[in-house]
Design an enzyme around this catalytic site. Structure first.
Site, mmCIF file in Angstrom:
data_model
loop_
_atom_site.group_PDB
_atom_site.id
_atom_site.type_symbol
_atom_site.label_atom_id
_atom_site.label_comp_id
_atom_site.label_asym_id
_atom_site.label_seq_id
_atom_site.Cartn_x
_atom_site.Cartn_y
_atom_site.Cartn_z
ATOM 1 C CB VAL A 1 43.615 17.677 0.603
ATOM 2 C CG1 VAL A 1 42.569 19.426 0.346
ATOM 3 C CG2 VAL A 1 43.866 17.639 1.685
ATOM 4 C CD GLU A 2 42.959 21.389 -3.659
ATOM 5 O OE1 GLU A 2 41.906 21.255 -5.017
ATOM 6 O OE2 GLU A 2 43.657 22.334 -4.015
ATOM 7 C CB THR A 3 40.787 15.132 -7.039
ATOM 8 O OG1 THR A 3 42.163 14.223 -7.032
ATOM 9 C CG2 THR A 3 40.975 16.384 -7.684
#
Length: 336
Positions: free
Chosen positions: A130-132
Site C-alpha cells: 500500500v505504501e510504495t
C-alpha cells in the site's frame, strides 16, 4: 537481537562524516544560507546534539527550497473518497499478484520477522504494498530538501518538520550516509515502508546484521522494520483485525466511533444494536465504523490489531485496505 543504532555508528563525529562527504569545502550560498531560522537551527544542533556548525552550514548550502513541496502540502484536501472509490486504488489484481511475488521472494525473511516480532507475513507485505507498491514508488524528493522546505517555509507545521529534520540529520550521522543522497516523499517519508525520520530512529532495525539500516533499497531491513514498528505498537499475534457487523434499531448510530480510538466495548455496542459476525468478549474495546461500499453501507468493528494499523496511518480506510490486501494475498497464494 537486531540493533536500531550501533554504538560505533552512533558516536561517529559529524566532522569526520562531513569531511568524507566533501562538506568541509567552501560552498555556494544556498536557498537557506541567509535564513535566521537556519542559523537558529544550526545553533541548536551544535549546542544540543554535538554537530559541527561549520559543516552543517556547508551542508545546507546545497539544500534547495522546493515550491512544489509547499504547493503539495498546502493544497486543499480533496473530499474524502468513499470506500467504494478508495478500495479499488489499492485492491487490484496487479497489486495482489505483485504482493504474492514479493512474499515468495522474501519468504525466509518474512518468516523470521514473524518468528521474532509476531507479525504475519501478509500484513508486512500489505503495508509495503500500500505504501510504495513494493518499492516501486518510494519518492523522488531529496529528504533534506523536503524537510528543510517544510521546516523553514511552512509555518502551519514547522515545529513538526523541524523535529523531523533534526531526527534525519542524526539518522544520517548514525548510519554514516550522505544526507543529500537520500530520497523520499514530499513530506520526507522514506524507503519501502515510508518511515519518517523519527520512526526510523525509533523502530527501524538492521535485520540483515550488516551494520547499517537501509530501508531504501534493502527489503530485508524494510521487512524487519515494519514488523518492529507493529510489535512496538501492540500487535497481537494470530488475532484478527476486523469483524463484520450488522446493525438494527434506533440506537445503532450512537455506536459509531468518532475518530479512531475505541471508546466502547463489544458489550456496549451489542446493547446499541450492533451484532458481530464473530464472537467477541464483552470487555473488548472496538472501533465501530460504517463504510460506503459498492453494494451499500458496510458496518465493521475494528479490533485491537486494527487500531495498531491506524498507528501507521491514521485512517480507517487505510487500515481496511491493508487488511483486505493481506487477506487477498493469502487467498492468492493458496490458489497458486
Amino acid at each position: 537481537m537486531h540493533k536500531a543504532r550501533g554504538w560505533a555508528v552512533r558516536n561517529t563525529p559529524w566532522l569526520v562524516l562531513a569531511g568524507a562527504l566533501g562538506l568541509t569545502q567552501p560552498a555556494l550560498a544556498g536557498d537557506y544560507q541567509e535564513s535566521p531560522q537556519l542559523a537558529e537551527f544550526v545553533a541548536e544542533m551544535t549546542r544540543d546534539y554535538g554537530f559541527a556548525g561549520e559543516q552543517l552550514t556547508g551542508l545546507f548550502a546545497d539544500v534547495e527550497r522546493k515550491q512544489a513541496i509547499i504547493d503539495a502540502i498546502s493544497r486543499p484536501a480533496e473530499k474524502v473518497k468513499p470506500w467504494k472509490d478508495y478500495r479499488p486504488i489499492f485492491i487490484t489484481d496487479a497489486r495482489i499478484n505483485k504482493g504474492v511475488e514479493f512474499w515468495k521472494q522474501h519468504e525466509a525473511t518474512l518468516a523470521r520477522a514473524e518468528a521474532e516480532y509476531g507479525v504475519a507475513p501478509q500484513v508486512i507485505v500489505a503495508i509495503i504494498g500500500v505504501e510504495t507498491s513494493y518499492g516501486g514508488n518510494t519518492g523522488s524528493y531529496r529528504v533534506m530538501d523536503a524537510l528543510s522546505t517544510l521546516a523553514f517555509d511552512y509555518p502551519p507545521r514547522a515545529p513538526f518538520f523541524r523535529k523531523e529534520l533534526r531526527e534525519f540529520l542524526m539518522l544520517a550521522r548514525e548510519e554514516q550516509v550522505d544526507p543529500l543522497g537520500l530520497k523520499g516523499s514530499y513530506a520526507g517519508a522514506m524507503g519501502l515502508p515510508q518511515f519518517m525520520p523519527s520512526s526510523f530512529r525509533a523502530y527501524a532495525v538492521d535485520f540483515d546484521n550488516d551494520g547499517h539500516i537501509n530501508i531504501w533499497t534493502n527489503p530485508v531491513d524494510a521487512i524487519g522494520s515494519v514488523a518492529s514498528y507493529f510489535k512496538r505498537h501492540g500487535w497481537q499475534p494470530g488475532q484478527p483485525v476486523v469483524s463484520a457487523a450488522s446493525v438494527e434499531g434506533a440506537q445503532a448510530e450512537q455506536g459509531l466511533t468518532v475518530g479512531l480510538d475505541p471508546v466502547k466495548n463489544a458489550a456496549e455496542l451489542r446493547d446499541l444494536g450492533w451484532t458481530s459476525a464473530d464472537p467477541l468478549s464483552d470487555e473488548l474495546p472496538v472501533t465501530a465504523f460504517r463504510l460506503e461500499g459498492a453494494e451499500g453501507d458496510e458496518y465493521w468493528l475494528g479490533l485491537p490489531n486494527f487500531f495498531v494499523i491506524t498507528r501507521y496511518n491514521r485512517s480507517v480506510m487505510y487500515a481496511m485496505a491493508v487488511n483486505q490486501l493481506a487477506e487477498l494475498m493469502v487467498d492468492a497464494r493458496g490458489n497458486n
